[in-house]
Scaffold this motif. Structure first.
Motif, PDB file in Angstrom:
ATOM      1  N   ALA A   1      27.215  -1.321  30.862  1.00 53.48           N
ATOM      2  CA  ALA A   1      26.459  -2.611  30.993  1.00 53.48           C
ATOM      3  C   ALA A   1      25.757  -2.403  32.399  1.00 53.48           C
ATOM      4  O   ALA A   1      24.669  -2.982  32.554  1.00 53.48           O
ATOM      5  N   GLN A   2      26.625  -2.038  33.391  1.00 54.65           N
ATOM      6  CA  GLN A   2      26.219  -1.982  34.826  1.00 54.65           C
ATOM      7  C   GLN A   2      24.950  -0.884  34.865  1.00 54.65           C
ATOM      8  O   GLN A   2      23.959  -0.899  35.804  1.00 54.65           O
ATOM      9  N   ASP A   3      24.876   0.165  34.190  1.00 52.59           N
ATOM     10  CA  ASP A   3      23.860   1.307  34.260  1.00 52.59           C
ATOM     11  C   ASP A   3      22.712   0.944  33.213  1.00 52.59           C
ATOM     12  O   ASP A   3      21.736   1.558  33.423  1.00 52.59           O
ATOM     13  N   ALA A   4      22.847   0.261  32.155  1.00 59.62           N
ATOM     14  CA  ALA A   4      21.921   0.026  31.173  1.00 59.62           C
ATOM     15  C   ALA A   4      20.536  -0.478  32.027  1.00 59.62           C
ATOM     16  O   ALA A   4      19.502  -0.021  31.566  1.00 59.62           O
TER      17      ALA A   4
ATOM     18  N   GLY B   1       9.637 -16.644  32.922  1.00 60.08           N
ATOM     19  CA  GLY B   1      10.756 -16.838  34.143  1.00 60.08           C
ATOM     20  C   GLY B   1      12.066 -16.412  33.039  1.00 60.08           C
ATOM     21  O   GLY B   1      13.068 -16.057  33.589  1.00 60.08           O
ATOM     22  N   THR B   2      11.885 -16.812  31.722  1.00 60.98           N
ATOM     23  CA  THR B   2      13.086 -16.654  30.796  1.00 60.98           C
ATOM     24  C   THR B   2      13.260 -15.051  30.552  1.00 60.98           C
ATOM     25  O   THR B   2      14.361 -14.466  30.639  1.00 60.98           O
ATOM     26  N   VAL B   3      12.321 -14.402  30.454  1.00 63.13           N
ATOM     27  CA  VAL B   3      12.337 -12.836  30.308  1.00 63.13           C
ATOM     28  C   VAL B   3      12.950 -12.081  31.381  1.00 63.13           C
ATOM     29  O   VAL B   3      13.498 -11.258  31.530  1.00 63.13           O
ATOM     30  N   MET B   4      12.329 -12.605  32.581  1.00 62.06           N
ATOM     31  CA  MET B   4      13.049 -12.110  33.823  1.00 62.06           C
ATOM     32  C   MET B   4      13.978 -12.274  34.228  1.00 62.06           C
ATOM     33  O   MET B   4      15.095 -11.473  34.802  1.00 62.06           O
ATOM     34  N   ASN B   5      14.811 -13.425  33.636  1.00 62.23           N
ATOM     35  CA  ASN B   5      16.043 -13.850  33.808  1.00 62.23           C
ATOM     36  C   ASN B   5      16.913 -12.677  33.046  1.00 62.23           C
ATOM     37  O   ASN B   5      18.006 -12.244  33.023  1.00 62.23           O
ATOM     38  N   LEU B   6      16.288 -12.494  31.640  1.00 67.10           N
ATOM     39  CA  LEU B   6      17.133 -11.460  31.028  1.00 67.10           C
ATOM     40  C   LEU B   6      17.193 -10.023  31.478  1.00 67.10           C
ATOM     41  O   LEU B   6      18.025  -9.382  31.406  1.00 67.10           O
ATOM     42  N   ALA B   7      16.165  -9.825  32.392  1.00 65.50           N
ATOM     43  CA  ALA B   7      16.158  -8.561  33.055  1.00 65.50           C
ATOM     44  C   ALA B   7      17.357  -8.606  34.166  1.00 65.50           C
ATOM     45  O   ALA B   7      17.800  -7.586  34.565  1.00 65.50           O
ATOM     46  N   GLY B   8      17.264  -9.443  35.117  1.00 68.25           N
ATOM     47  CA  GLY B   8      18.397  -9.857  36.039  1.00 68.25           C
ATOM     48  C   GLY B   8      19.766  -9.972  35.625  1.00 68.25           C
ATOM     49  O   GLY B   8      20.721  -9.839  36.573  1.00 68.25           O
TER      50      GLY B   8
ATOM     51  N   VAL C   1       5.313   0.580  23.915  1.00 75.35           N
ATOM     52  CA  VAL C   1       5.955   0.043  25.055  1.00 75.35           C
ATOM     53  C   VAL C   1       6.585  -1.484  24.885  1.00 75.35           C
ATOM     54  O   VAL C   1       7.404  -2.079  25.532  1.00 75.35           O
ATOM     55  N   SER C   2       5.838  -2.123  24.010  1.00 74.53           N
ATOM     56  CA  SER C   2       6.290  -3.616  23.714  1.00 74.53           C
ATOM     57  C   SER C   2       7.512  -3.589  23.021  1.00 74.53           C
ATOM     58  O   SER C   2       8.410  -4.371  23.482  1.00 74.53           O
ATOM     59  N   ALA C   3       7.606  -2.725  22.017  1.00 72.06           N
ATOM     60  CA  ALA C   3       9.045  -2.587  21.350  1.00 72.06           C
ATOM     61  C   ALA C   3      10.162  -2.206  22.226  1.00 72.06           C
ATOM     62  O   ALA C   3      10.918  -2.782  22.095  1.00 72.06           O
ATOM     63  N   VAL C   4       9.773  -1.338  22.936  1.00 71.66           N
ATOM     64  CA  VAL C   4      10.980  -0.562  23.951  1.00 71.66           C
ATOM     65  C   VAL C   4      11.155  -1.824  24.991  1.00 71.66           C
ATOM     66  O   VAL C   4      12.386  -1.838  25.235  1.00 71.66           O
ATOM     67  N   GLY C   5      10.076  -2.435  25.336  1.00 73.75           N
ATOM     68  CA  GLY C   5      10.476  -3.585  26.323  1.00 73.75           C
ATOM     69  C   GLY C   5      11.199  -4.713  25.572  1.00 73.75           C
ATOM     70  O   GLY C   5      12.082  -5.217  26.369  1.00 73.75           O
ATOM     71  N   VAL C   6      10.924  -5.138  24.334  1.00 73.28           N
ATOM     72  CA  VAL C   6      11.808  -6.131  23.797  1.00 73.28           C
ATOM     73  C   VAL C   6      13.295  -5.598  23.892  1.00 73.28           C
ATOM     74  O   VAL C   6      14.174  -6.591  24.126  1.00 73.28           O
ATOM     75  N   VAL C   7      13.501  -4.263  23.423  1.00 71.98           N
ATOM     76  CA  VAL C   7      14.831  -3.701  23.474  1.00 71.98           C
ATOM     77  C   VAL C   7      15.519  -3.973  24.981  1.00 71.98           C
ATOM     78  O   VAL C   7      16.573  -4.395  25.039  1.00 71.98           O
ATOM     79  N   ALA C   8      14.588  -3.572  26.016  1.00 72.77           N
ATOM     80  CA  ALA C   8      15.123  -3.476  27.337  1.00 72.77           C
ATOM     81  C   ALA C   8      15.439  -4.969  27.854  1.00 72.77           C
ATOM     82  O   ALA C   8      16.654  -4.815  28.646  1.00 72.77           O
ATOM     83  N   PHE C   9      14.758  -6.081  27.307  1.00 74.50           N
ATOM     84  CA  PHE C   9      15.081  -7.235  27.596  1.00 74.50           C
ATOM     85  C   PHE C   9      16.338  -7.922  26.982  1.00 74.50           C
ATOM     86  O   PHE C   9      17.283  -8.653  27.615  1.00 74.50           O
ATOM     87  N   CYS C  10      16.126  -7.542  25.710  1.00 75.94           N
ATOM     88  CA  CYS C  10      17.349  -8.383  24.741  1.00 75.94           C
ATOM     89  C   CYS C  10      18.582  -7.545  24.330  1.00 75.94           C
ATOM     90  O   CYS C  10      19.380  -7.879  23.718  1.00 75.94           O
ATOM     91  N   TRP C  11      18.762  -6.252  25.120  1.00 79.41           N
ATOM     92  CA  TRP C  11      20.050  -5.434  24.424  1.00 79.41           C
ATOM     93  C   TRP C  11      21.160  -6.028  24.747  1.00 79.41           C
ATOM     94  O   TRP C  11      22.105  -5.853  24.086  1.00 79.41           O
TER      95      TRP C  11
END
Length: 288
Positions: free
Chosen positions: A61-64, A201-208, A37-47
């Motif tokens: 990009a809007q669907d990812a 805060g930084t990783v949540m910025n990546l999500a939004g 889950v951490s590996a997938v999470g890194v990809v989800a944040f940093c894609w």
């Protein structure tokens, strides 16, 4: 009093030792699920920085973010279930419920006011005392419960759950869990809380950030731009939108850790000892 019979087996009275008690001990399955889950999470944040502009992911990009949000829901549920099945007894469940409810109740306090979020200091101290496995579960469950309490349910929630799980788990991985006490431990936890508050805060910025349309401003994600260009846009986005909030969260976490940390750590450690998560009945072979 009657003398003990030769060869009798009786419970031994042992003194408490300076070992750390874990509410949840991570076994091989739990570690594998957590790593996945951490590996997938890194990809989800940093894609946005991993996918080239010509890839199909950038084309959608809007669907990812929605795709990754749905995937993270499943993965976080899987890792929580795996950890729970490994060694989450009734005492640990009770403590998990109490701490998650407390954290969820603390989150709305100061919400919307300069990043004052007292929940974070409780997550740091809980992860420190109860270990990384319990910390990841507690962080994820607390964020989920607080979202239900405040009505903050949306595509960002799975990212928040994973980020808070990492945040709390990291406190459980800090050095000196048994012997480091007093001012040194408080300074360590305060320093970790300060840095981790900015990291959260930084990783949540990546999500939004990818949810913003490219035409919204010159700091939004542009699926057709190069990686260096998007990185510059992201840094500008962080400085413009969340630096003050992250600083407030970090300062609040440090202040509460230094002020309330000793009392909260003592209470958590006392509760952990009384719960005796890992205590097993031992027997000594004694001669008369």
């Amino acid at each position: 009093m009657s003398a003990a019979r030769p060869g009798a087996v009786r419970p031994s009275a042992t003194r408490p030792t300076a070992t750390r008690l874990h509410a949840v001990r991570l076994g091989p399955r739990s570690l594998a699920a957590l790593a996945l889950v951490s590996a997938v999470g890194v990809v989800a944040f940093c894609w946005p920085f991993l996918a080239p502009p010509t890839s199909q992911l950038s084309a959608h990009a809007q669907d990812a973010p929605w795709l990754f949000a749905g995937l993270l829901v499943l993965l976080v549920a899987v890792v929580a279930a795996t950890i729970s099945e490994s060694d989450l007894g009734p005492k640990a469940v009770a403590m998990l419920g109490v701490l998650a409810a407390t954290g969820a109740a603390l989150r709305p306090i100061g919400a919307g006011t300069a990043g004052i979020e007292p929940m974070f200091f409780l997550m740091v101290l809980s992860g420190r005392v109860l270990g990384p496995g319990f910390g990841f579960t507690l962080g994820s469950v607390t964020m989920f419960a607080s979202a239900l309490l405040t009505g903050g349910v949306g595509p960002w929630l799975p990212f928040q759950m994973l980020s808070m799980g990492w945040f709390t788990m990291g406190a459980g991985l800090l050095p000196g869990p048994v012997r480091l006490r007093g001012r040194g431990e408080l300074l360590l936890l305060a320093g970790y809380g300060f840095l981790a508050a900015f990291a959260y805060g930084t990783v949540m910025n990546l999500a939004g950030w990818p949810f913003m349309g490219a035409s919204a401003s010159d700091i939004s994600f542009d699926a057709h731009a190069s990686v260096p260009a998007n990185l510059a846009r992201f840094l500008a986005y962080c400085l413009a939108t969340s630096l003050g909030w992250d600083l407030g969260r970090a300062v609040c976490t440090v202040a509460l850790t230094l002020a309330l940390g000793p009392a909260v750590l003592r209470a958590l450690r006392r509760a952990t000892r009384r719960a005796a998560f890992e205590t097993a009945v031992t027997f000594d072979e004694r001669d008369g």
